[in-house]
Structure formats: C-alpha cells, structure tokens
Design an enzyme around this catalytic site. Structure first.
Site, PDB file in Angstrom:
ATOM      1  N   TYR A 134      18.753 -36.247  13.920  1.00  0.00           N
ATOM      2  CA  TYR A 134      17.384 -35.924  13.480  1.00  0.00           C
ATOM      3  C   TYR A 134      16.580 -35.362  14.648  1.00  0.00           C
ATOM      4  O   TYR A 134      15.843 -34.379  14.509  1.00  0.00           O
ATOM      5  CB  TYR A 134      16.710 -37.181  12.930  1.00  0.00           C
ATOM      6  CG  TYR A 134      15.400 -36.904  12.232  1.00  0.00           C
ATOM      7  CD1 TYR A 134      15.341 -36.774  10.848  1.00  0.00           C
ATOM      8  CD2 TYR A 134      14.214 -36.758  12.961  1.00  0.00           C
ATOM      9  CE1 TYR A 134      14.142 -36.506  10.208  1.00  0.00           C
ATOM     10  CE2 TYR A 134      13.011 -36.487  12.323  1.00  0.00           C
ATOM     11  CZ  TYR A 134      12.981 -36.369  10.948  1.00  0.00           C
ATOM     12  OH  TYR A 134      11.797 -36.091  10.321  1.00  0.00           O
ATOM     13  N   PHE A 166       5.043  -6.908   6.288  1.00  0.00           N
ATOM     14  CA  PHE A 166       5.969  -7.223   5.194  1.00  0.00           C
ATOM     15  C   PHE A 166       5.228  -8.044   4.129  1.00  0.00           C
ATOM     16  O   PHE A 166       4.227  -8.692   4.424  1.00  0.00           O
ATOM     17  CB  PHE A 166       7.192  -7.984   5.732  1.00  0.00           C
ATOM     18  CG  PHE A 166       8.186  -8.273   4.658  1.00  0.00           C
ATOM     19  CD1 PHE A 166       8.864  -7.232   4.035  1.00  0.00           C
ATOM     20  CD2 PHE A 166       8.433  -9.568   4.226  1.00  0.00           C
ATOM     21  CE1 PHE A 166       9.768  -7.488   3.011  1.00  0.00           C
ATOM     22  CE2 PHE A 166       9.339  -9.824   3.204  1.00  0.00           C
ATOM     23  CZ  PHE A 166      10.006  -8.790   2.599  1.00  0.00           C
ATOM     24  N   ASP A 167       5.744  -8.027   2.894  1.00  0.00           N
ATOM     25  CA  ASP A 167       4.976  -8.652   1.796  1.00  0.00           C
ATOM     26  C   ASP A 167       4.735 -10.150   1.968  1.00  0.00           C
ATOM     27  O   ASP A 167       3.665 -10.640   1.622  1.00  0.00           O
ATOM     28  CB  ASP A 167       5.568  -8.323   0.413  1.00  0.00           C
ATOM     29  CG  ASP A 167       7.005  -8.737   0.260  1.00  0.00           C
ATOM     30  OD1 ASP A 167       7.714  -8.775   1.272  1.00  0.00           O
ATOM     31  OD2 ASP A 167       7.437  -9.011  -0.868  1.00  0.00           O
ATOM     32  N   ASP A 220       7.043  -9.513  14.454  1.00  0.00           N
ATOM     33  CA  ASP A 220       7.810  -9.962  13.300  1.00  0.00           C
ATOM     34  C   ASP A 220       9.194  -9.347  13.505  1.00  0.00           C
ATOM     35  O   ASP A 220       9.394  -8.152  13.331  1.00  0.00           O
ATOM     36  CB  ASP A 220       7.131  -9.464  12.014  1.00  0.00           C
ATOM     37  CG  ASP A 220       7.934  -9.810  10.769  1.00  0.00           C
ATOM     38  OD1 ASP A 220       9.074 -10.306  10.904  1.00  0.00           O
ATOM     39  OD2 ASP A 220       7.434  -9.562   9.658  1.00  0.00           O
ATOM     40  N   ALA A 260      12.504  -9.771  12.444  1.00  0.00           N
ATOM     41  CA  ALA A 260      13.691  -9.914  11.587  1.00  0.00           C
ATOM     42  C   ALA A 260      14.821  -8.953  11.974  1.00  0.00           C
ATOM     43  O   ALA A 260      15.976  -9.328  12.031  1.00  0.00           O
ATOM     44  CB  ALA A 260      13.293  -9.702  10.134  1.00  0.00           C
ATOM     45  N   LYS A 301      18.426 -11.974   8.839  1.00  0.00           N
ATOM     46  CA  LYS A 301      18.745 -10.560   9.091  1.00  0.00           C
ATOM     47  C   LYS A 301      19.547 -10.465  10.392  1.00  0.00           C
ATOM     48  O   LYS A 301      20.742 -10.674  10.389  1.00  0.00           O
ATOM     49  CB  LYS A 301      17.456  -9.727   9.176  1.00  0.00           C
ATOM     50  CG  LYS A 301      16.795  -9.456   7.830  1.00  0.00           C
ATOM     51  CD  LYS A 301      15.924 -10.567   7.388  1.00  0.00           C
ATOM     52  CE  LYS A 301      15.041 -10.210   6.214  1.00  0.00           C
ATOM     53  NZ  LYS A 301      14.287 -11.361   5.738  1.00  0.00           N
ATOM     54  N   HIS A 323       6.281  -9.592  -7.864  1.00  0.00           N
ATOM     55  CA  HIS A 323       7.532  -8.853  -8.070  1.00  0.00           C
ATOM     56  C   HIS A 323       8.741  -9.752  -8.333  1.00  0.00           C
ATOM     57  O   HIS A 323       9.674  -9.354  -8.999  1.00  0.00           O
ATOM     58  CB  HIS A 323       7.804  -7.924  -6.887  1.00  0.00           C
ATOM     59  CG  HIS A 323       7.914  -8.598  -5.568  1.00  0.00           C
ATOM     60  ND1 HIS A 323       6.825  -9.146  -4.928  1.00  0.00           N
ATOM     61  CD2 HIS A 323       8.977  -8.844  -4.767  1.00  0.00           C
ATOM     62  CE1 HIS A 323       7.220  -9.681  -3.788  1.00  0.00           C
ATOM     63  NE2 HIS A 323       8.528  -9.510  -3.662  1.00  0.00           N
TER      64      HIS A 323
END
Ligand code: F0G
Length: 458
Positions: free
Chosen positions: A72, A124-125, A215, A217, A258, A450
């Site tokens: 843990y 990004f969304d 960001d 990714a 990614k 979406h």
C-alpha cells in the site's frame, strides 16, 4: 539501396479479430444508436477509436508485471516509476493517478478555481471538461495554420505568442493559474510543438509569472518530430530531446496509456514541493495514497519500462511511419487530411469529404458511421458532437474543422491492416456523392456528450 525502416520487434502472441458482413454492421450500428462507442469490440474488425490504452506491451513490460510490489505504501514499483520520471523528464516530485484525466482532476483541484482563465493550444476534451467543470475558461491560442488542413507547417501544435500574450495581458496573474501546452496537440491533429515554441512560451510565462504545464500524453512522438523537423536537434537522441523539452515546463500531466505504452495509468509530475504537497491531498482523496494513486504496483513497473521503450528512435520511427502510410494512401486517393500527418492518427477533413452535408447533421459522425458500415473500422468523431455545447449559452459549438480521427494503436496492427483501412476509405470516397443525409441527436448528456450520445438517421 537504402534499407527501409522495419519494426524493432517481432510478434510473440496474437489476438484474434473477426470480420463481419455489411448486413450485420448495418444492424449493429443501428442498435448502437449510431454511436460507435456503443459497439461491442467483437463487432469491430479494425479498431482505430483510440491509441489510448490499446497498445501492445513488450515481453519486458510483461515481465515487469510479475515483479510488481503491491504494498500500500512505499512500494518498490513506486520508486521504479519515480526514478524513470526523474531520469526522463527531470522532475523531483510525482503523483501516480489511474489515467490522464485523473491527473487533470487532481492537479486542477489544487490550482484552478471559478472564473480562472487557462490558455493553451487546443486543450484536449477532458482537459477542457475539467477546466469548465470548475467554471473556469480554456482559451485556445493555437496558431491559425493549424486550422487549415491544406497548409503544410512543421509544428501545427505551436502556440501563437501574440494570442497568448493578449490573454496574459488582459487578465491579472491571479486569474491565470497555468498555461497548458499539449504535446503533441491531439485536437489539432496529433501535431507537434517545436522546442523553440516551448522556449518562447516559457519566457513569456516567466515574464507574467505564470507556470507552464505540459499535457504530455504523446511527448515521445513530439520529440520524434522535433528530431526530424528542428534542425538543431537532428543529431540528438530522443531521450536528450525529451530532457530539453521538459526544461521549459514547471510540471506535467500524463496519460500513460499513450506514450508509456501501458493499458492503464497516468501521473502528475512537478518541480515545486509546495504544489506537490497541495496536490497530494486531492490525490489521496480521489485516487489513492501518494505511492500508488490508483495504480497497481505491477502497472507502475510496466509504465516505467514503457517510458524507456517509447523514447527509442527505432520504435518511434516504425510507429510514426505506420501512421504516415495511411496518410500517404489518403493523399494518393485525393482524400483531404490534416497535413503534415499526425503522430498517432490520421485526421480526415470531413467538410471536404462530404461538402454536401449541412453542419447541423454532424458531418464527421456521418463519415465515421459510413467507414464502419463499409469495412468494420471504428474511428472517432472530432467535430461538432465532441465540441459540445457552450457551457453558458448552451448553443452547439461548431468547430472550424470536422474530423474523423483514425488513431493507430501502438505495436498492434500490421501494415496489411493499414492497407485494408485504406481500401475501406477509398470505397467510401468513391461513393461519397450518394451520402446526402446525416443524423440528428435524440439524447445527449449535459457534459462530454460524445461518449453517450444517441442519434437518429435523418
Ligand atoms: N490529454 C490528451 C492530449 C489526450 O489525448 C487524452 C486522452 C487525455 C489528456 C486524457 O487521458 O484518457 O488517460 O484520461 N486521449 C484519448 C484519445 C482518450 O482517444 O485521444 P486519459
């Protein structure tokens, strides 16, 4: 003769995929309310919905899974991940999270409040969703060239420094918690940001005392494009370029699904201990204790190994060249796509593919459905449905570009699969004039519609 690129791996295990008939697909897509997210994967032949979490792990990653430490607190897997992050990105502090949007949720909880302004390059969304959810505003400062698919520009992910400075000038710094630079920029077509632009953005940010977050990714694909397109870095290794890139940021959010080539995982990394402490509170609340944050020990191990593999040139060359193969076929057929080709996907310019359709009938979604019906390919709409409604006016937002994105999972499909996809595209392109009607929405969620939208054929 110059030897061509070839994949720096061979295949040890295969997974069966099944073909279907057009008749079956017509039924299935109707049952799915014309939302490709509702299809069962068994109803899809080649799944290009996303490159996120859909890649193939290596034997070394799988062996790392076997020696994961599931403690843990203080697991060795946490320290393996910490070392990999320090080595590759240079950050001293990090928090594991279960995926990229969770990293956004934690970081933004610590940094963004109602009324704030968050400039960036076509967020990004999920990023935009997490900003708007906090009643803050994402301001797009991407260069104009990004929005014209016919313009060849080597770094269509770049921020327009003038647009950015206008935002930084207009609002007091207390209202701008961060600038977000998305590398590569998914929303503009998997397009890279140059090191020069990263440097310029950082300088501007320092002038106005605003932190910069990447960001990240698809940071490795971004580094590959830098090596190819930014002369100064042609002789540098991918890992050297990555180190250089991240010098121009104060921290990062990462969807490890990614460019860390794992099926699940993410993290936040930063330089500031103070921010680390603040974000830790939210990490513990939303994700898990700071040394696992929503990830298993084995997954942290695979992630650390994946970061190393994804920052090797030969891997990136075969990856990005496979995407380019699909791009080249589109060009041969006369199909307009975002150019240069993206790092992870080909983005079809749907307004040019189906100029006869009105935007109110969801042009990109219509094409995505046609590709599925034609050959069992699942792409994704990056158009009006994804753009969602304006949170204040509740009006539909009609983006300048309506794309279908065909994202290629990492190390998953062969070039034969890509040729099959190209043939499907060609068949639909040849009968494009027969597609005269689109769709209307019969159900939509109040945010990020979406994923669950339901449609009816007009
Ligand atoms: N940032 C970027 C640039 C992304 O492309 C994504 C996810 C995220 C953040 C969120 O990460 O999915 O791990 O929570 N993109 C996927 C896609 C979903 O299909 O492009 P996540």
């Amino acid at each position: 003769m110059n030897l061509p690129y070839a994949e720096p791996y061979k295949i040890k295990m295969v997974e069966q995929i099944t073909k279907s008939t057009k008749k079956q697909r017509l039924e299935w897509i109707k049952e799915a309310k014309y939302n490709l997210f509702n299809l069962k994967s068994s109803q899809v032949f080649i799944d290009l919905l996303t490159d996120s979490g859909t890649g193939a792990m290596s034997d070394k990653q799988w062996s790392e899974m076997m020696i994961g430490d599931e403690s843990y607190a203080g697991a060795s897997s946490f320290y393996k991940m910490k070392d990999a992050i320090k080595k590759i990105f240079g950050f001293d502090y990090f928090l594991p999270t279960h995926q990229g949007r969770a990293a956004e949720n934690v970081l933004f909880s610590a940094m963004i409040k109602e009324g704030d302004i968050v400039p960036g390059n076509s967020h990004f969304d999920t990023t935009k969703g997490h900003i708007e959810f906090r009643k803050a505003k994402a301001v797009d400062c991407t260069i104009d060239e990004a929005f014209d698919t016919t313009i060849e520009h080597p770094f269509k992910g770049n921020l327009d420094l003038q647009k950015l400075e206008n935002v930084l000038k207009k609002y007091p710094k207390e209202k701008i918690p961060m600038i977000i630079v998305t590398i590569t920029c998914n929303s503009s077509g998997g397009q890279p940001v140059s090191i020069q632009n990263m440097k310029d953005v950082k300088e501007l940010a320092e002038k106005y005392e605003i932190p910069v977050f990447f960001d990240s990714a698809r940071f490795a694909e971004n580094a590959y494009f830098i090596k190819l397109r930014e002369k100064e870095f042609a002789d540098k290794t991918i890992k050297e370029i990555v180190t250089k890139m991240f010098k121009y940021s104060d921290g990062m959010t990462m969807s490890s699904k990614k460019d860390a080539i794992v099926n699940m995982g993410g993290f936040i990394a930063m330089r500031s201990e103070e921010l680390y402490k603040k974000a830790s509170v939210f990490n513990i609340m939303f994700e898990g204790f700071v040394t696992y944050g929503g990830m298993s020990g084995r997954d942290m191990n695979a992630l650390a190994q994946g970061l190393d593999e994804a920052t090797e040139f030969d891997y990136l060359e075969s990856r990005v060249e496979q995407v380019a193969l699909l791009g080249k076929r589109c060009v041969e057929f006369g199909i307009q796509i975002q150019k240069p080709f993206g790092g992870h996907a080909i983005f079809i310019d749907c307004k040019k593919f189906l100029p006869q359709l009105p935007k109110e009938q969801y042009i990109a979604q219509t094409l995505a459905i046609e590709l599925y019906i034609e050959g069992g390919i699942r792409g994704v709409e990056i158009g009006t449905i994804l753009a969602d409604r304006d949170p204040e006016t509740r009006e539909n937002r009609y983006p300048e570009l309506e794309f279908v994105r065909l994202a290629i999972p990492r190390r998953t499909y062969t070039n034969n699969h890509i040729e099959y996809v190209a043939a499907v595209l060609k068949n639909v392109f040849d009968r494009r004039n027969e597609i005269t009607k689109g769709y209307s929405i019969s159900y939509e969620a109040p945010i990020m519609r979406h994923f669950t939208v339901e449609l009816e054929k007009i």
